[in-house]
Design an enzyme around this catalytic site. Sequence first.
Site, short mmCIF file in Angstrom:
data_model
loop_
_atom_site.label_atom_id
_atom_site.label_comp_id
_atom_site.label_asym_id
_atom_site.label_seq_id
_atom_site.Cartn_x
_atom_site.Cartn_y
_atom_site.Cartn_z
N CYS A 87 0.83 -1.21 0.00
CA CYS A 87 0.00 0.00 0.00
C CYS A 87 0.86 1.26 0.00
CB CYS A 87 -0.94 0.00 1.21
SG CYS A 87 -0.09 -0.04 2.81
N GLU B 181 -2.07 1.08 -4.71
CA GLU B 181 -1.78 -0.27 -4.21
C GLU B 181 -1.01 -1.02 -5.30
OE1 GLU B 181 -3.18 -2.91 -0.79
OE2 GLU B 181 -3.47 -0.80 -1.22
#
Length: 344
Positions: A302, A336
Site C-alpha cells: 500500500c 496499491e
Amino acid sequence: FQSKGLELPDPEVFASAPENFRMRAEFRVWHEGEDCFYAMFDPEIPKKPVRVDAFPMGSKRINSLMSEVLSEVMKAGPVLKHKLFQINFLTTLSGDALVTMLYHKKLNDDWKEAMAPVCEKLDIAVVGRANKMKVVLGRDYVTEKLQVQGRELSYKQVEGTFCQPNAGMCVNMLEWALNVTKPNTLPPDTDLLELYCGNGNFTIALSPNFNRCLATEISKVSVAAARENAVVNSTDNVTIVRMSSEDFTESLLNGVERVRLKDIDLPSHDFRTILVDPPRAGLDQASREFAQSFERIVYISCCPETLCRDLHSMAETHIIERFAVFDQFPYTDHIEGGVYLIKR
C-alpha cells in the site's frame, strides 16, 4: 522504480469504479447551535470544518445512511445528539451495514432505548463508543460476499479492524493473486505461507492453489475472524496462527519453540511461496531476508516508496515476473501494488 535501477515488466493496471467504490467512511459530526452535520477537514486549514452532505466516493448504502442516520439523531434530540462527535460507516457489496457512533459521554440505557428502533427502522447494526465503553446493538461486524473467479467468498469484517476499503478493487487483487500463483500440478503439492493475513482475505481466496496454507496475524480480533471465515468458506487446508511475523520467522528458521505452534508440524510443510501484505512501513530487514529464501514471493503493497525499497533488495535474488497497479484510492496519490517474484 526506474530511478532505483529496477527492471519491471509492463504493469497490469486495474482502474477503480469512479463512484460508490468505498465501503467504509468516517466523518466528524459538527455542532452549530441546534444543527449538526457531517464534516471533514482540509489539512491546510485544520480548524475549519468542511460540510459534507453527500459522499460520491462512498457506497450507495453509505450515501443513503448518511442522511437517514443524522435525521434520526436530530429527531431523537439530546439522548442521541448530545456530545456525538463522529460517525463511521462500514458497508458491503452484499448490502450489509454497520454504523459506529462515538461520544464524549457515557452511554446509558436511555441511549440504548432510543437507538434500538433506529437499528430496526434502517436495518443496520450499531456500535456505540465512548471512553472505555463499547455498546453493541445487534452485532459488531458485517458480512461481505465477494464473487472471485466464479466462487462466492464470505468474509466477516469486524468493526475497528482492517478490511479493504474498495471492495471491487479487492476482487481484482484476489483474482490477480490467484492467477499468478496458479499451480503447475493438480492437486497442488506445495504450501503457502502468508504474513500479515488480517481476516484471511488472501489466505482463503488462494487456498485452492495450494496443498496447505499457513497464515500469521498479530491482532487477536482479526485472527478470530480469519478462523471463522476459513470455516464458513469450507477451506479445510488453512491454518491461522496468532503470532508476529518476526516471531514466526525465528521459529521457522531457528527452530525456536513457541506455545502457539505446538500443534503445527512445521518441518512437514513444503513452503515454496510466501505472500506478504505489510503495513505502510513495508518489511523490516529480517522479514525481507526471510521472504527472499522462498522460491516465489507475492508482495501486496500500500506504499510505493517502501515497496521500491524492498524490491531493490529482493531483485538481487529474484526476478520481478509480474507487476500490477490497483487504483484502490481514486482521486488521491495513494496506490496499491502487487508484485510476483521468482527466484533467480
